[in-house]
Scaffold this active site. Structure first.
Site, PDB file in Angstrom:
ATOM      1  N   TRP A   1      44.464  23.449  47.303  1.00  0.00           N
ATOM      2  CA  TRP A   1      43.181  24.041  47.693  1.00  0.00           C
ATOM      3  C   TRP A   1      43.016  24.041  49.197  1.00  0.00           C
ATOM      4  O   TRP A   1      42.550  25.031  49.770  1.00  0.00           O
ATOM      5  CB  TRP A   1      42.016  23.324  47.011  1.00  0.00           C
TER       6      TRP A   1
ATOM      7  N   ASP B   1      35.103  20.532  50.805  1.00  0.00           N
ATOM      8  CA  ASP B   1      35.171  21.177  49.494  1.00  0.00           C
ATOM      9  C   ASP B   1      35.071  20.056  48.457  1.00  0.00           C
ATOM     10  O   ASP B   1      36.001  19.270  48.283  1.00  0.00           O
ATOM     11  CB  ASP B   1      36.511  21.932  49.373  1.00  0.00           C
TER      12      ASP B   1
ATOM     13  N   LYS C   1      33.470  22.251  37.466  1.00  0.00           N
ATOM     14  CA  LYS C   1      34.165  20.996  37.187  1.00  0.00           C
ATOM     15  C   LYS C   1      33.183  19.922  36.709  1.00  0.00           C
ATOM     16  O   LYS C   1      33.456  19.224  35.764  1.00  0.00           O
ATOM     17  CB  LYS C   1      34.895  20.497  38.440  1.00  0.00           C
TER      18      LYS C   1
HETATM   19  C1  LIG Z   1      38.765  24.379  41.224  1.00  0.00           C
HETATM   20  C2  LIG Z   1      38.779  24.201  42.686  1.00  0.00           C
HETATM   21  C3  LIG Z   1      38.667  25.288  43.576  1.00  0.00           C
HETATM   22  C4  LIG Z   1      38.613  26.724  43.109  1.00  0.00           C
HETATM   23  O1  LIG Z   1      37.370  27.050  42.686  1.00  0.00           O
HETATM   24  P1  LIG Z   1      36.988  28.531  42.252  1.00  0.00           P
HETATM   25  O2  LIG Z   1      35.538  28.375  41.959  1.00  0.00           O
HETATM   26  O3  LIG Z   1      37.834  28.871  41.052  1.00  0.00           O
HETATM   27  O4  LIG Z   1      37.263  29.438  43.379  1.00  0.00           O
HETATM   28  C5  LIG Z   1      38.633  25.021  44.924  1.00  0.00           C
HETATM   29  N1  LIG Z   1      38.713  23.760  45.401  1.00  0.00           N
HETATM   30  C6  LIG Z   1      38.833  22.699  44.582  1.00  0.00           C
HETATM   31  C7  LIG Z   1      38.914  21.327  45.160  1.00  0.00           C
HETATM   32  C8  LIG Z   1      38.875  22.886  43.203  1.00  0.00           C
HETATM   33  O5  LIG Z   1      38.993  21.833  42.390  1.00  0.00           O
END
Ligand SMILES: *Cc1c(COP(=O)(O)O)cnc(C)c1O
Length: 356
Positions: free
Chosen positions: A99, A166, A190
């Site tokens: 990511w 993030d 998540k």
């Molecule tokens: C799942 C995830 C993403 C991607 O998220 P989307 O909403 O599918 O774009 C980005 N960063 C992390 C840390 C993730 O776990």
């Protein structure tokens, strides 16, 4: 039979969220309409959106001067919205996995990117600790939980520039000192809601400092000004997110959740450490994620990988296959996953070991 859901995302949600959303699909809080067909301009939904932002702030004790907004596009869209809004000349990034790498790629479209450290040399199985964040960077970006390889940064630290994180896969899993951050974002799928909404917590004083013109939808100020109702938000998903936050509040909030997450992850990691067959992917216990526990068969038992997945599937466990880049196993232990599911997995590992 209800499964033990270890999927990495979308992933397990509280039964409360599912039940409340089903009720609202039938009748949105006594309005005589379904949440599927209600206007985002109705007073009922207006309240849901306002309550969601307020409860988010309450749960994480978000200080004054910050806004919480809900937008579309997923965390992946934030990978370019962040530099669009904040990167004037140079940004610093910590590269801790797939990511972060994607976020770095997008930032490079907007200016210089200084990758201060990377754990790519060891397949992202640790968190780099020795690095210096340049004081002239516009911001420093981290990925607090690395969903793919199972590492996590749980310390809210000081840096000389605005800190951006993030937190897609560990939001609400522990108390966060939001004052250390200038911006926190994440996809909701998540720990919060079904896929379709992205949260952004932003300290307002960092906005409006770049020279480039911003498209209306990219500019965070648009969504702040309009209370996340500038355009049509994913109404049902926001409703579900609010229910998860109510569930969390009723349980005692993020402090209680952190205790549960420590208990759950310790139970699993201790079993992996003890086991004759398995080993942890991440060597340093400090760096191991409480949200996504990754593990492997020891070298001499590699050929049992598929057998174990089949054995666990027979016992109602889903989502244990490791990410395609990582192999092995990954058990995602998000907030809504009960301790009983972790215990069931541990029992399953012991029984499998007894057979070999
Ligand atoms: C799942 C995830 C993403 C991607 O998220 P989307 O909403 O599918 O774009 C980005 N960063 C992390 C840390 C993730 O776990």
């Amino acid at each position: 039979m209800k499964k033990h859901n270890f999927y990495a995302g979308p992933s397990i949600l509280p039964q409360y969220t599912i039940d409340k959303t089903i009720e609202a699909i039938k009748d949105y809080e006594g309005s005589g309409l379904s949440v599927l067909e209600i206007s985002h301009r109705s007073k009922e939904f207006d309240r849901t959106m306002a309550d969601a932002a307020a409860l988010f702030k309450d749960l994480l004790s978000v200080p004054d001067g910050y806004s919480v907004i809900f937008v579309g596009g997923g965390a992946s869209t934030q990978f370019f919205h962040v530099p669009y809004n904040l990167l004037q000349t140079k940004a610093a990034y910590l590269d801790t996995g797939a990511w972060s790498s994607k976020a770095i790629k997008e930032a490079k479209l907007f200016g210089d990117v200084d990758v201060v450290a990377s754990s790519a040399d060891k397949n992202y199985t640790y968190i780099p600790k020795d690095y210096v964040v340049p004081a002239d960077a516009d911001y420093f970006h981290i990925t607090s939980n690395n969903t793919v390889r199972g590492t996590e940064i749980r310390k809210d630290f000081d840096v000389p520039v605005p800190l951006v994180a993030d937190m897609s896969s560990d939001i609400f899993s522990r108390p966060v000192d939001v004052s250390k951050y200038a911006l926190i974002y994440g996809g909701a799928q998540k720990n919060m809601a079904p896929a379709g909404v992205t949260f952004v917590v932003v300290r307002e004083d960092i906005l409006g400092k770049v020279d480039r013109p911003l498209p209306t939808m990219v500019d965070y100020r648009t969504h702040i000004k309009k209370g996340s109702l500038f355009n049509t938000p994913p109404v049902v998903v926001v409703y579900a997110a609010l229910q998860t936050m109510k569930w969390l509040k009723d349980l005692g909030g993020v402090e209680v959740m952190e205790k549960r997450n420590i208990e759950k992850s310790n139970l699993l990691y201790e079993e992996i450490e003890r086991s004759k067959l398995f080993r942890c992917t991440v060597p340093d216990p400090e760096d191991r994620s409480r949200m996504n526990a990754t593990f492997l068969m020891k070298d001499e038992y590699q050929d049992l990988t598929a057998d174990f997945l089949a054995f666990a599937a027979e016992r109602g466990m889903v989502g244990l296959k490791g990410h395609r880049d990582a192999g092995g196993f990954r058990a995602s232990l998000y907030n809504a996953l009960p301790l009983e599911s972790v215990q069931a997995l541990v029992d399953c590992m012991k029984d499998f070991e007894a057979k070999h």
